[in-house]
Motif scaffolding. Structure first.
Motif, PDB file in Angstrom:
ATOM      1  N   SER A   5       7.671  12.575  -6.938  1.00  0.00           N
ATOM      2  CA  SER A   5       7.394  13.941  -6.518  1.00  0.00           C
ATOM      3  C   SER A   5       5.921  14.086  -6.126  1.00  0.00           C
ATOM      4  O   SER A   5       5.037  13.809  -6.948  1.00  0.00           O
ATOM      5  N   PRO A   6       5.634  14.504  -4.887  1.00  0.00           N
ATOM      6  CA  PRO A   6       4.229  14.689  -4.482  1.00  0.00           C
ATOM      7  C   PRO A   6       3.475  15.635  -5.419  1.00  0.00           C
ATOM      8  O   PRO A   6       2.314  15.396  -5.738  1.00  0.00           O
ATOM      9  N   ASN A  12       0.815  -1.211   0.000  1.00  0.00           N
ATOM     10  CA  ASN A  12       0.000   0.000   0.000  1.00  0.00           C
ATOM     11  C   ASN A  12       0.851   1.264   0.000  1.00  0.00           C
ATOM     12  O   ASN A  12       0.375   2.327   0.366  1.00  0.00           O
ATOM     13  N   ASP A  13       2.110   1.132  -0.419  1.00  0.00           N
ATOM     14  CA  ASP A  13       2.961   2.311  -0.504  1.00  0.00           C
ATOM     15  C   ASP A  13       2.363   3.312  -1.480  1.00  0.00           C
ATOM     16  O   ASP A  13       1.946   2.949  -2.571  1.00  0.00           O
ATOM     17  N   LYS A  14       2.337   4.546  -1.086  1.00  0.00           N
ATOM     18  CA  LYS A  14       1.923   5.605  -1.998  1.00  0.00           C
ATOM     19  C   LYS A  14       3.157   6.002  -2.812  1.00  0.00           C
ATOM     20  O   LYS A  14       4.275   5.989  -2.300  1.00  0.00           O
ATOM     21  N   LEU A  15       2.953   6.344  -4.067  1.00  0.00           N
ATOM     22  CA  LEU A  15       4.086   6.664  -4.939  1.00  0.00           C
ATOM     23  C   LEU A  15       4.942   7.789  -4.366  1.00  0.00           C
ATOM     24  O   LEU A  15       6.164   7.748  -4.444  1.00  0.00           O
ATOM     25  N   GLU A  16       4.309   8.775  -3.756  1.00  0.00           N
ATOM     26  CA  GLU A  16       5.084   9.880  -3.202  1.00  0.00           C
ATOM     27  C   GLU A  16       5.908   9.440  -1.987  1.00  0.00           C
ATOM     28  O   GLU A  16       6.929  10.025  -1.676  1.00  0.00           O
ATOM     29  N   ASP A  17       5.485   8.370  -1.324  1.00  0.00           N
ATOM     30  CA  ASP A  17       6.227   7.866  -0.173  1.00  0.00           C
ATOM     31  C   ASP A  17       7.443   7.045  -0.583  1.00  0.00           C
ATOM     32  O   ASP A  17       8.306   6.770   0.238  1.00  0.00           O
ATOM     33  N   ILE A  18       7.495   6.619  -1.849  1.00  0.00           N
ATOM     34  CA  ILE A  18       8.634   5.819  -2.297  1.00  0.00           C
ATOM     35  C   ILE A  18       9.528   6.575  -3.270  1.00  0.00           C
ATOM     36  O   ILE A  18      10.377   5.986  -3.921  1.00  0.00           O
ATOM     37  N   GLY A  19       9.350   7.886  -3.375  1.00  0.00           N
ATOM     38  CA  GLY A  19      10.284   8.694  -4.143  1.00  0.00           C
ATOM     39  C   GLY A  19       9.709   9.574  -5.222  1.00  0.00           C
ATOM     40  O   GLY A  19      10.384  10.475  -5.703  1.00  0.00           O
ATOM     41  N   TRP A  46       5.013   8.764 -16.522  1.00  0.00           N
ATOM     42  CA  TRP A  46       6.218   7.932 -16.385  1.00  0.00           C
ATOM     43  C   TRP A  46       7.106   8.462 -15.264  1.00  0.00           C
ATOM     44  O   TRP A  46       7.689   7.686 -14.502  1.00  0.00           O
ATOM     45  N   GLN A  47       7.213   9.772 -15.123  1.00  0.00           N
ATOM     46  CA  GLN A  47       8.039  10.360 -14.072  1.00  0.00           C
ATOM     47  C   GLN A  47       7.526   9.983 -12.681  1.00  0.00           C
ATOM     48  O   GLN A  47       8.288   9.958 -11.719  1.00  0.00           O
ATOM     49  N   VAL A  91      -0.614  14.495 -12.033  1.00  0.00           N
ATOM     50  CA  VAL A  91      -1.071  13.350 -12.826  1.00  0.00           C
ATOM     51  C   VAL A  91      -2.540  13.064 -12.537  1.00  0.00           C
ATOM     52  O   VAL A  91      -3.337  12.868 -13.457  1.00  0.00           O
ATOM     53  N   GLN A  92      -2.922  13.059 -11.277  1.00  0.00           N
ATOM     54  CA  GLN A  92      -4.328  12.799 -10.937  1.00  0.00           C
ATOM     55  C   GLN A  92      -5.226  13.887 -11.507  1.00  0.00           C
ATOM     56  O   GLN A  92      -6.312  13.593 -12.018  1.00  0.00           O
TER      57      GLN A  92
END
Length: 147
Positions: A41-42, A32-39, A69-70, A48-49
């Motif tokens: 850019s928030p 359940n890692d959020k993409l911003e939590d694994i590197g 992709w980023q 993107v959303q």
């Protein structure tokens, strides 16, 4: 393998999907890692959303693909320090743009969603099966990207 066992000697599965679409896994087995939590850019995650919500991913598919992709590439590596090793991505191929790929998924996922392989049928397999599926595997993820 179940339908033609004489043609299959062994199976290796890397991050397999569940036998039944929509299967929920126990929390300790789900990434359940959020993409911003694994590197990622928030700010890019939010952008993107927003692009998805506003339909930008359809009206400007290549631009959207490059920004996506980023963000999403961070979900493909275990260590964010390795993200640049993935290269520039696939946005130079129009069939890989999320807006175009979504069309493929809309049709192919219909058959996957209907899939319901009985465990008893799988248990009848008599060939070696190696399954590699970690708790950081994205196939077990409950939160899916909308596009």
């Amino acid at each position: 393998a179940m339908d033609h066992p004489s043609r299959v000697e062994r199976i290796v599965q890397l991050g397999p999907v569940p036998l039944k679409f929509g299967t929920e896994y126990p929390k300790e087995f789900v990434n359940n890692d959020k993409l911003e939590d694994i590197g990622a850019s928030p700010a890019q995650v939010v952008t993107v959303q927003k692009m998805i919500d506003e339909g930008y991913f359809k009206s400007n598919p290549k631009d959207y693909c490059e920004l996506e992709w980023q963000v999403t590439r961070f979900g493909l590596v275990g260590n964010p320090a390795n993200v640049d090793k993935l290269g520039k991505g696939w946005c130079d191929m129009p069939n890989e743009w999320p807006a175009n790929l979504q069309k493929h998924f809309e049709y192919s996922f219909v058959s996957v969603q209907k899939l319901d392989v009985p465990l008893e049928k799988v248990a009848r397999l008599k060939i070696p099966v190696l399954t590699i599926h970690g708790t950081k595997d994205r196939n077990a993820r409950r939160q899916r990207r909308r596009c």
